[in-house]
Structure formats: structure tokens, C-alpha cells
Design an enzyme around this catalytic site. Structure first.
Site, mmCIF file in Angstrom:
data_model
loop_
_atom_site.group_PDB
_atom_site.id
_atom_site.type_symbol
_atom_site.label_atom_id
_atom_site.label_comp_id
_atom_site.label_asym_id
_atom_site.label_seq_id
_atom_site.Cartn_x
_atom_site.Cartn_y
_atom_site.Cartn_z
ATOM 1 N N HIS A 283 0.861 -1.183 0.000
ATOM 2 C CA HIS A 283 0.000 0.000 0.000
ATOM 3 C C HIS A 283 0.901 1.237 0.000
ATOM 4 C CE1 HIS A 283 -3.074 -2.840 1.090
ATOM 5 N NE2 HIS A 283 -4.005 -1.921 1.233
ATOM 6 N N GLU B 238 -1.687 6.116 -0.709
ATOM 7 C CA GLU B 238 -3.085 6.191 -0.268
ATOM 8 C C GLU B 238 -3.117 7.285 0.814
ATOM 9 O OE1 GLU B 238 -4.522 2.967 2.169
ATOM 10 O OE2 GLU B 238 -6.616 3.300 1.644
ATOM 11 N N ASP C 42 -11.104 -3.251 -2.188
ATOM 12 C CA ASP C 42 -10.408 -3.070 -0.911
ATOM 13 C C ASP C 42 -11.116 -3.792 0.246
ATOM 14 O OD1 ASP C 42 -8.175 -2.113 0.386
ATOM 15 O OD2 ASP C 42 -8.821 -0.032 0.493
HETATM 16 N N1 ADE Z 1 -6.273 -2.611 5.568
HETATM 17 C C1 ADE Z 1 -7.508 -2.816 5.122
HETATM 18 N N2 ADE Z 1 -7.871 -1.847 4.274
HETATM 19 C C2 ADE Z 1 -6.838 -0.981 4.187
HETATM 20 C C3 ADE Z 1 -6.592 0.214 3.491
HETATM 21 N N3 ADE Z 1 -7.511 0.758 2.684
HETATM 22 N N4 ADE Z 1 -5.412 0.814 3.650
HETATM 23 C C4 ADE Z 1 -4.499 0.279 4.457
HETATM 24 N N5 ADE Z 1 -4.675 -0.843 5.131
HETATM 25 C C5 ADE Z 1 -5.828 -1.475 5.001
HETATM 26 ZN ZN ZN Z 2 -6.070 -2.192 0.880
#
Ligand code: ADE
Ligand code: ZN
Length: 326
Positions: free
Chosen positions: A190, A193, A271
Site C-alpha cells: 500500500h 493512499e 479493498d
Molecule cells: N487494511 C484494510 N484496508 C486498508 C486500506 N484501505 N489501507 C491500508 N490498510 C488497510
Molecule cells: Zn487495501
């Protein structure tokens, strides 16, 4: 949209748990989870950090391999109903046996058995990406990485990291990612974000990942967008999640179309669908409405996702066949 065959690459196993499923388990286990739900029975949270807390509270009622088998059946049945023909889900050994390799093997065996049954029943193909939880820290991340390395094979094909991107740097986790890479796992993290473009640069430079989870905030750095396009790095974009967590005010403001126009490889996922009141059919509908994307755009998107799937050549050929069929 529902019947269009789809590939979903970014889905958290527990994040896909229907609220009723978690509520029932909480009842069976006498765990008070009332704070985790709103008046209509959906998951209740305000903002990203609180979302992560509610996510972990909900996950805490999943206590045995059998719980994960039931969850897997529910998750894959829901995906199949949305037209998903292949999906990858994120599995965290921290939640499945506390990071212990032996316990993780038991959870994985139960999950794989349920996935095999789902394939026989719905034709859906599944692979698992073991994930570290970033806010548990770099030392703890070595444990899921070892779990992944010890169970890499037909089902576990990737290693990644989710959790709170505002904690630490991507490079703090290089040891865990190096161990996973050396074991033959494909990598994703990730980035971009709740971290800005710098987090995506770090993911490329310090973790050398194959794909990026989200990555959308790359749009804030034109040089990074060019780099992603040049390196043909695939983004696992989850527009509805980004809107629900307040990164963008609506789909129209989301950068997915701009990234795609700049030549970045884009895929679409959900997600944690019930948390964000979404599913893949709704995501496609919203993208069609916001950007005028049509069936040929979505077919191309799914071909991109099939190319970026963490699977062997034979499985990839099967996915392509499934995408062609209808
Ligand atoms: N764990 C579950 N969803 C997530 C997200 N959108 N960003 C980071 N960790 C996560
Ligand atoms: Zn995620």
C-alpha cells in the site's frame, strides 16, 4: 456490468467479511462489538485510523481456522456473484495464528480447502497474498514474511503490506520484502493512499515491488506518473474506498482516469467492500457514469489485471480464457 467477467487484485480477506457474518460470530463468542456497527447494521467508523481500529475489532472475533474457512466461502461466493472469475485476497498471519508459522499453516489449509470448494462450485479462481500490517512495525513484519516464504506455492503467490501508511517509511520493511522476494513471491505494498507521492517513490526504490496498492496520490507528482508509466507498474486502484475514506470527494474527483490517460497500468478493486458500501459492480457503474467508460474499457482493464495477477502461466491462461468467454 454484473455479468462482465472480472479480475479483482486488491481485497482484504477480513475486510470483505459481511457485517452479519461478523456480528453472528461475535454473538457466538460473547464479544461486545456493538461499537463497530451503525444503526443499520453496517460497519461504523470515522476516518482512516478509526477504520483500521474497527477493522481489527471485527477481525478479533475470527479465532480459528474453521472461522477463516467459513469466511473464505462467504467472500468467494460474494465475489462470484459479482462476476469475478479470479481474485487475490490479502491474508495476515498476524490475525491467523499471531504470526506463528505452524499456526499459519493450519489457517492456510482451512482457507485453501474452502477456496477449492468455491472453485468447484462457482468456477472462481483464488490466490493469496500474505500481508504484513505496517503499524505493527518492521520487526513484527518479518513474521508474516517468514510465513509467506514457508508456504509459497500454488496458493500463496505474493507478499505485501497494508495498515497505517503514515507510520514509518516503506524502506523500514525492506528486510521482510527481501526475504519474501528471495522465496519467489511477487510483491505489492500500500503506497500513495494515506502517504503522498514520496511513499510511492519509496515503494519502488526501497521495496522494488511489482505492483502498488492504491498509488493514486502519484497524480500529485508528474515525474512519478511518468516513471510509473515507463516502468509499467500496475496500480491496484480502489476508487470507492478512496472516496469512502475521504481522499476524494466523489468519483468524478478521483484521479484514476487521469492516471490511465497518462499511460499508467490501472486495475480496479474494492479493498474492503462492505466497509465502504461497495462491490465491484458498483465500482464499474460509478466509473462508467463518471468517466464514460464502456464495456471495451472494462474488458481492457481486466486484461491488464490478468497480466498483473500473481499467478503462474497456466493459471494466467485460464484467467484469459474466462475473460474471453462471455
Ligand atoms: N487494511 C484494510 N484496508 C486498508 C486500506 N484501505 N489501507 C491500508 N490498510 C488497510
Ligand atoms: Zn487495501
Amino acid at each position: 456490468m454484473k455479468d462482465l467477467p472480472k479480475v479483482e487484485l486488491h481485497l482484504h480477506h477480513e475486510g470483505a467479511a459481511p457485517p452479519d457474518f461478523i456480528r453472528r460470530l461475535a454473538g457466538e463468542r460473547h464479544v461486545d462489538l456493538s461499537q463497530a456497527f451503525d444503526a443499520r447494521g453496517g460497519y461504523a467508523f470515522k476516518g482512516f485510523q478509526h477504520f483500521l481500529q474497527v477493522y481489527e475489532a471485527a477481525t478479533s472475533v475470527l479465532k480459528t481456522p474453521e472461522d477463516y474457512a467459513r469466511l473464505t466461502a462467504a467472500v468467494l461466493e460474494d465475489r462470484a456473484a459479482e462476476g469475478v472469475v479470479y481474485c487475490e485476497t490479502f491474508l495476515s498471519p498476524d490475525f491467523c495464528g499471531g504470526g506463528d508459522v505452524g499456526a499459519w499453516r493450519d489457517y492456510l489449509a482451512a482457507i485453501v480447502e474452502a477456496a477449492r470448494a468455491a472453485e468447484a462450485r462457482h468456477g472462481i479462481l483464488w490466490r493469496g497474498v500474505v500481508t504484513a500490517v505496517r503499524h505493527f512495525g518492521p520487526e513484527q513484519a518479518k513474521r508474516p514474511s517468514l510465513c509467506a516464504a514457508e508456504t509459497v506455492g500454488d496458493w500463496i503467490t505474493g507478499f505485501g503490506m497494508g495498515g497505517d501508511e503514515t507510520k514509518g517509511q516503506q524502506g523500514d520493511f525492506a528486510w521482510a520484502f527481501d526475504q519474501a522476494r528471495e522465496a519467489g513471491l511477487c510483491l505489492t505494498t500500500h503506497a500513495g493512499e494515506f502517504g503522498g507521492p514520496e511513499s510511492v517513490w519509496q515503494a519502488l526504490r526501497d521495496l522494488n515491488v511489482d505492483r502498488i496498492g492504491h498509488g493514486v496520490r502519484a497524480i500529485e507528482d508528474a515525474r512519478l506518473v511518468r516513471e510509473l508509466a515507463a516502468r509499467q507498474v500496475t496500480l491496484e486502484v480502489c476508487p470507492g474506498s478512496n472516496v469512502a475514506l475521504g481522499l476524494y470527494k466523489d468519483f468524478a474527483a478521483h484521479p484514476i482516469a487521469r492516471l490511465r490517460e497518462a499511460g499508467v497500468k490501472i486495475t480496479v478493486s474494492t479493498d474492503d467492500p462492505p466497509f465502504f458500501h461497495t462491490n465491484l459492480v458498483r465500482e464499474y457503474d460509478m466509473l462508467a457514469e463518471s468517466f464514460g467508460w464502456d464495456e471495451s474499457d472494462f474488458r481492457a482493464l481486466n486484461e491488464t489485471a490478468a497480466e498483473a495477477a500473481f499467478c503462474d502461466a497456466e493459471t494466467r491462461a485460464r484467467i484469459h480464457k474466462k475473460l474471453e468467454k462471455t
